[in-house]
Write a protein that holds these residues in place. Structure first.
Motif, PDB file in Angstrom:
ATOM      1  N   GLU A  79       0.833  -1.217   0.000  1.00 30.10           N
ATOM      2  CA  GLU A  79       0.000   0.000   0.000  1.00 30.10           C
ATOM      3  C   GLU A  79       0.856   1.251   0.000  1.00 30.10           C
ATOM      4  O   GLU A  79       0.805   2.070  -0.896  1.00 30.10           O
ATOM      5  N   HIS A  80       1.647   1.425   1.057  1.00 33.04           N
ATOM      6  CA  HIS A  80       2.640   2.493   1.061  1.00 33.04           C
ATOM      7  C   HIS A  80       3.570   2.313   2.243  1.00 33.04           C
ATOM      8  O   HIS A  80       3.268   1.612   3.208  1.00 33.04           O
ATOM      9  N   GLU A 129      12.507   6.425   3.488  1.00 34.28           N
ATOM     10  CA  GLU A 129      11.728   6.598   2.264  1.00 34.28           C
ATOM     11  C   GLU A 129      12.302   5.730   1.152  1.00 34.28           C
ATOM     12  O   GLU A 129      13.513   5.568   1.056  1.00 34.28           O
ATOM     13  N   ASP A 184      12.083  -5.187  10.238  1.00 31.24           N
ATOM     14  CA  ASP A 184      10.656  -4.877  10.161  1.00 31.24           C
ATOM     15  C   ASP A 184      10.384  -3.940   8.989  1.00 31.24           C
ATOM     16  O   ASP A 184      11.266  -3.183   8.570  1.00 31.24           O
ATOM     17  N   THR A 185       9.213  -4.029   8.480  1.00 28.35           N
ATOM     18  CA  THR A 185       8.668  -3.033   7.546  1.00 28.35           C
ATOM     19  C   THR A 185       7.437  -2.478   8.274  1.00 28.35           C
ATOM     20  O   THR A 185       7.595  -1.810   9.279  1.00 28.35           O
ATOM     21  N   SER A 186       6.255  -2.801   7.802  1.00 27.28           N
ATOM     22  CA  SER A 186       5.032  -2.480   8.554  1.00 27.28           C
ATOM     23  C   SER A 186       3.927  -3.355   7.998  1.00 27.28           C
ATOM     24  O   SER A 186       4.144  -4.144   7.061  1.00 27.28           O
ATOM     25  N   LEU A 187       2.746  -3.215   8.544  1.00 24.18           N
ATOM     26  CA  LEU A 187       1.624  -3.997   8.027  1.00 24.18           C
ATOM     27  C   LEU A 187       1.278  -3.609   6.596  1.00 24.18           C
ATOM     28  O   LEU A 187       0.636  -4.362   5.875  1.00 24.18           O
ATOM     29  N   LYS A 188       1.715  -2.410   6.206  1.00 22.09           N
ATOM     30  CA  LYS A 188       1.262  -1.849   4.927  1.00 22.09           C
ATOM     31  C   LYS A 188       2.209  -2.102   3.752  1.00 22.09           C
ATOM     32  O   LYS A 188       1.851  -1.826   2.616  1.00 22.09           O
ATOM     33  N   ILE A 211       3.312  -2.258  15.256  1.00 23.91           N
ATOM     34  CA  ILE A 211       3.808  -1.284  14.284  1.00 23.91           C
ATOM     35  C   ILE A 211       5.310  -1.481  14.101  1.00 23.91           C
ATOM     36  O   ILE A 211       5.979  -2.091  14.925  1.00 23.91           O
ATOM     37  N   ARG A 245       5.223  10.852  11.826  1.00 26.31           N
ATOM     38  CA  ARG A 245       5.830  11.801  10.896  1.00 26.31           C
ATOM     39  C   ARG A 245       4.979  12.036   9.660  1.00 26.31           C
ATOM     40  O   ARG A 245       5.494  12.116   8.553  1.00 26.31           O
ATOM     41  N   ARG A 246       3.681  12.152   9.849  1.00 31.32           N
ATOM     42  CA  ARG A 246       2.853  12.372   8.663  1.00 31.32           C
ATOM     43  C   ARG A 246       1.668  13.254   9.011  1.00 31.32           C
ATOM     44  O   ARG A 246       1.395  13.524  10.176  1.00 31.32           O
ATOM     45  N   PHE A 290       1.166  11.095   2.928  1.00 29.16           N
ATOM     46  CA  PHE A 290       2.609  10.964   3.132  1.00 29.16           C
ATOM     47  C   PHE A 290       3.366  11.941   2.262  1.00 29.16           C
ATOM     48  O   PHE A 290       3.072  12.085   1.086  1.00 29.16           O
ATOM     49  N   GLU A 291       4.353  12.533   2.867  1.00 25.90           N
ATOM     50  CA  GLU A 291       5.267  13.356   2.085  1.00 25.90           C
ATOM     51  C   GLU A 291       6.607  12.666   2.001  1.00 25.90           C
ATOM     52  O   GLU A 291       7.054  12.014   2.947  1.00 25.90           O
ATOM     53  N   MET A 292       7.281  12.834   0.898  1.00 27.28           N
ATOM     54  CA  MET A 292       8.616  12.265   0.737  1.00 27.28           C
ATOM     55  C   MET A 292       9.512  13.330   0.128  1.00 27.28           C
ATOM     56  O   MET A 292       9.042  14.319  -0.432  1.00 27.28           O
ATOM     57  N   ARG A 350       7.496  15.052  -3.009  1.00 24.13           N
ATOM     58  CA  ARG A 350       6.631  13.988  -3.496  1.00 24.13           C
ATOM     59  C   ARG A 350       5.557  13.724  -2.446  1.00 24.13           C
ATOM     60  O   ARG A 350       5.855  13.698  -1.262  1.00 24.13           O
ATOM     61  N   GLU A 399      -0.988   9.701  -1.207  1.00 28.46           N
ATOM     62  CA  GLU A 399      -2.124   9.577  -0.291  1.00 28.46           C
ATOM     63  C   GLU A 399      -2.079   8.224   0.391  1.00 28.46           C
ATOM     64  O   GLU A 399      -1.607   7.242  -0.165  1.00 28.46           O
ATOM     65  N   SER A 400      -2.583   8.176   1.584  1.00 29.81           N
ATOM     66  CA  SER A 400      -2.632   6.921   2.327  1.00 29.81           C
ATOM     67  C   SER A 400      -3.901   6.165   1.973  1.00 29.81           C
ATOM     68  O   SER A 400      -4.896   6.747   1.565  1.00 29.81           O
ATOM     69  N   THR A 401      -3.858   4.847   2.168  1.00 30.37           N
ATOM     70  CA  THR A 401      -5.093   4.065   2.063  1.00 30.37           C
ATOM     71  C   THR A 401      -5.858   4.096   3.383  1.00 30.37           C
ATOM     72  O   THR A 401      -6.980   3.605   3.462  1.00 30.37           O
ATOM     73  N   ASP A 402      -5.237   4.671   4.425  1.00 33.09           N
ATOM     74  CA  ASP A 402      -5.943   4.807   5.698  1.00 33.09           C
ATOM     75  C   ASP A 402      -7.143   5.729   5.521  1.00 33.09           C
ATOM     76  O   ASP A 402      -7.045   6.773   4.870  1.00 33.09           O
TER      77      ASP A 402
END
Lengths: 587, 587
Positions: free
Chosen positions: A97-98, A144, A175-179, B130, B242-243, B288-290, B295, B298-301
């Motif tokens: 997802e991201h 990032e 680790d990464t994350s759930l997403k 997390i 951080r978002r 999210f910003e990068m 850049r 958008e989140s899927t949240d």
């Protein structure tokens, strides 16, 4: 494991020689770089029939790497197919997802399978008395993606990331994350050496059959080991300790003269030592380079036998290169190096007694080794090299401060007192120290000193080899001297058998380069308390090529033994990668 | 701890609005940077009287840092005296004979004392759902000294090293070698924020005495929290996540209007959300910003109540800034955000039922919270904000797709069905869901929706507060709404008491910035399974300044309550550092 009790050196003062340092600096090689990429994604599965107890198998086709994604606690091992020295980087991308949390990776750079099979967490590594900072583990955290990851991104001292020596690259995702998961792609190593892939090297065969094949592979591994250690100096090991040791230099130089023939790098190293003479004429056992050779610092480490061997190294260099000017310029340094060793001679019996003088006597890492007889052999060997060098340089009388003939004669007489037993019977050996220790170190160095009739030397060597109580070598450094001693008195077969068993044992265990330490009976053996801190590309083990291409030349057997012409180092590497992949087998 | 069961969102499709994104990008702030250095070398000693169970004491004078050397397993903590966001670097030098092995350090960036007292090894951290990549631990390996170490040297996404949020810097030496130790000196943080140290902020007093002092410190910590979260967007927490979250943005904007007054940053954030509308008119819960804002993704949240609150945030912005153009441009987005919340209304009774529609309903992190009544309150609150905004923008009729009067009337009637008990008796409360749950969330949002007579609201609030079984807030986000609800119906003292107890509790526990989560009874409480992964500078906890300078203004008591003029943020920081040092006490 407790720290070894190194003899503390007496207070010495360095009197730097800026002129010699300047000569050394002018010889700083332009390092060659090229890119190498992994050839397989593997895992190690248990296999008790093998030295390391594990066998590599493919886990995914290497071409699938950009399509694989890795999440929490996933891990994989990339096999580059050959040992190399360089800086690793890769592209880290995210999939899913991201990327909503940083990704943390643990990256292990493995020379041996154990490096990537065992944990490199400092907490897991058993007690070791040398710095855990050597453990080739890098923790990478990325906020990032996509991100170009330079493994060991700071800390390399030259803004280019840390240099590593390795064949296997283990990546573990903390680790990464759930997403999201991560993709690791475009993995490459900028390989570095003083020797370019285009450099040609002789490619001799050593007869047909299994022996011939094995010897050819041993010879190849020697050359690879040497090449990987050739950086801005002859390093002892590009993973650890990454520095110029005098004893290692001598063996590297010998292997170099019959293979890669980089005379300037030897010259540079000789001048580096000569740039840091001390007030008693001795020279340090090693020298540190920093900032890619732009800064040099002498070590406080001192080793008596290494110091003495400077003259041998210089003599070999002048003989191989014909560079008499350097020989003359460094003659005084070479003579100085003999002083501390000579101070160990007990004048009443003209025998070296290791208790007589200060300084660390090495010969080998084996604990409990008595050094008197061995150091006596080193000393006579070096006095003869000095006599030879003075002769080559036409220095007789002029600038020569010792009567080498007389010293050699005196100590050759004294050497006989190390003999024990009867020429006729099967108990003729050299004994060393108050406990009359019998060791491979004593036997090989007193034989290499060429003091005794060949018949005596052969008998002593044979008796030592079959004496189960004799102190055996721990390091390839001493095994080399055993093999050279055997070959020097015509015991070709015995010498070859050790090469096949010892160095061949490493090759059969999967070595791409030869190791600092090898105990056939104990894969976990380490002079430092933990095998993960050993060096698996170590200069002092690269000498079979010198013996096979030198004193053993033409004696290996097999009618078709001969020179197969020159081959580029890069081609040798590719041959090795191909064989490595064949050994892993089918996907 | 298992992963919370987030309701999965239905399939939505983003229809990006490049024009809005372009507006947002044009408002990217030029980040301000300045340098801050540690003010003390400390250690934490046990003290059971304190919230964290530890108390800082000096271990060495800060001026001695360049003279101290650290060997294997040595460690120390540097205290910067104030929370900050930035990139840490230092000079690592060696001391001793020579650096003959790499130095490995573990560097922990601590917001709370626990961060630097407990181990941050990922293996030690309890189960958390997390990413462990958030753990602020950096492993640094250095081959040569002196070396300029950038903590988190790669991975920051902009070539400048990773950004951290911290006050305490713990350095632990994994190893050096027998020959050397290391010196850590010239430690500095390049602090970063959208708000420069020169930016002036009002500096009101809140009366004399202990209460006045505490409220002033709470106000100060709010402003610091807000400033540290103000980067290229209003971040929820500069350490984690951080978002830009929509719900956090609303509260940050409110605090910002009465303190730092950065209208453009609010506008930028509103346009960032509006740039990612989805096919059903909803907007993502976060963005999210990068690459430093270059850049945006958008989140899927998705969170139903956050989505609805966009209109409130926009209304507040237009009211505070007077920027009607932005209001008009974003009106459609704001109206869209109400759709998903309205879909939860059970038309038969005109009541929100959280089971009626899809999407994550938040209100607070407390597990087991029933959201129907609270979301009903949010919805009426937002419908009224929409009505007000339409009025301010002169949009009546034109472009307005809902009859807000009618919706408000309908749902205000429906809201009464959440009431339980008798106006006369002491059992009047709001109940939510089939289990008739009583919660602070339901009470505060239905009161903030301004549906009931003040007397009713006051009674419900009072009854809820004294009901030991009512579901209490876990986060400052909901505590804010409780305080605001209390203040909105004249329950000034009750509101102040919570501010003093809850935010004051954090201040007394040593907070420089307010936390994501605070449980007075349990310092180890975390919504994520481990306190080390909590954020201790979290935007949604910065609102007491908004209440104190707004609805509670002039009601704190004390004759000398008033504005003490403006002060630069940098001066506020220095005041805080001074107080921090005073709290540590004498060397």
């Amino acid at each position: 494991m407790s720290t070894p009790d190194f003899p503390t050196d007496e207070i010495v003062r360095t009197i730097p020689n800026p002129s010699f340092l300047s000569t050394a600096t002018s010889l700083l090689p332009a390092l060659q770089t090229w890119v190498r990429r992994p050839v397989a994604i593997i895992k190690f599965v248990p296999d008790k029939t093998l030295f390391w107890g594990v066998r590599p198998v493919h886990s995914y086709p290497i071409t699938s790497l950009p399509d694989l994604s890795w999440g929490k606690e996933d891990e994989f091992i990339l096999d580059f197919g050959v040992h190399m020295v360089g800086r690793v980087s890769f592209t880290l991308d995210s999939a899913g997802e991201h990327m909503d949390a940083p990704c943390r990776l643990k990256v292990t750079l493995g020379e041996s399978p154990m490096d990537v099979v065992m944990s490199m967490e400092d907490a897991d590594v058993e007690s070791t008395w040398i710095g855990k900072g050597w453990l080739p583990l890098e923790v990478v955290t990325v906020d990032e993606c996509p991100e170009e990851v330079v493994v060991g991104g700071t800390g390399g001292g030259d803004g280019k990331g840390r240099r590593h020596a390795f064949r296997f690259l283990r990546v573990k995702v903390v680790d990464t994350s759930l997403k999201y998961k991560v993709v690791v792609k475009d993995v490459r190593c900028e390989v570095v050496s003083a020797i370019a892939p285009e450099t040609k090297v002789g490619d001799p065969a050593f007869g047909e059959g299994e022996r011939g094949k094995l010897l050819r592979r041993i010879d190849h591994v020697c050359v690879s080991t040497l090449r990987d250690c050739m950086q801005t100096v002859f390093e002892d090991g590009p993973r650890r300790d990454r520095r110029l040791w005098l004893g290692d230099l001598r063996l590297q130089a010998l292997a170099n003269y019959c293979t890669l023939k980089d005379y300037n790098l030897v010259k540079r190293c000789l001048y580096l030592f000569a740039a840091f003479p001390r007030n008693d004429g001795s020279i340090p056992a090693c020298v540190f380079e920093m900032r890619g050779g732009q800064r040099v610092v002498e070590s406080t480490d001192y080793i008596v036998d290494y110091d003495a061997l400077f003259v041998a190294t210089l003599c070999d260099y002048v003989e191989a290169s014909g560079d008499r000017d350097a020989g003359r310029e460094l003659w005084k340094t070479a003579e100085g190096g003999l002083g501390r060793a000579l101070a160990h001679v007990d004048e009443t019996v003209d025998m070296v007694n290791e208790e007589n003088g200060k300084g660390w006597k090495f010969l080998d890492w084996e604990q409990g080794l008595e050094h008197s007889a061995g150091l006596h052999g080193v000393l006579v060997y070096c006095l003869k090299k000095a006599r030879k060098l003075a002769g080559m340089l036409g220095l007789e009388g002029e600038g020569v401060t010792r009567d080498y003939e007389q010293e050699i004669e005196r100590l050759s007489k004294g050497a006989k007192r190390f003999l024990s037993g009867s020429e006729e019977r099967e108990d003729l050996v050299f004994i060393s120290g108050p406990k009359k220790q019998i060791s491979y170190a004593s036997a090989s160095w007193l034989v290499l000193a060429d003091i005794f009739p060949e018949k005596t030397s052969r008998k002593v060597l044979r008796n030592t080899l079959k004496d189960g109580n004799a102190v055996r070598p721990l390091t390839p450094y001493l095994w080399h001297h055993v093999c050279e001693a055997l070959a020097s008195v015509g015991m070709t077969e015995e010498s070859l058998e050790i090469i096949e068993r010892y160095w061949g044992g490493m090759v059969k265990a999967g070595a791409d380069t030869f190791w600092e330490c090898f105990d056939e009976a104990d894969a976990m053996r380490s002079p430092y308390g933990d095998v993960r801190i050993n060096s698996f590309c170590h200069a002092w083990s690269c000498t079979p090529t010198y013996l096979l291409r030198g004193v053993l030349k033409g004696k290996v057997g097999g009618s078709d033994e001969g020179n197969e012409g020159d081959i580029a180092m890069g081609e040798l590497d590719e041959r090795w990668v191909k064989e490595s992949l064949e050994r892993i087998g089918k996907q």
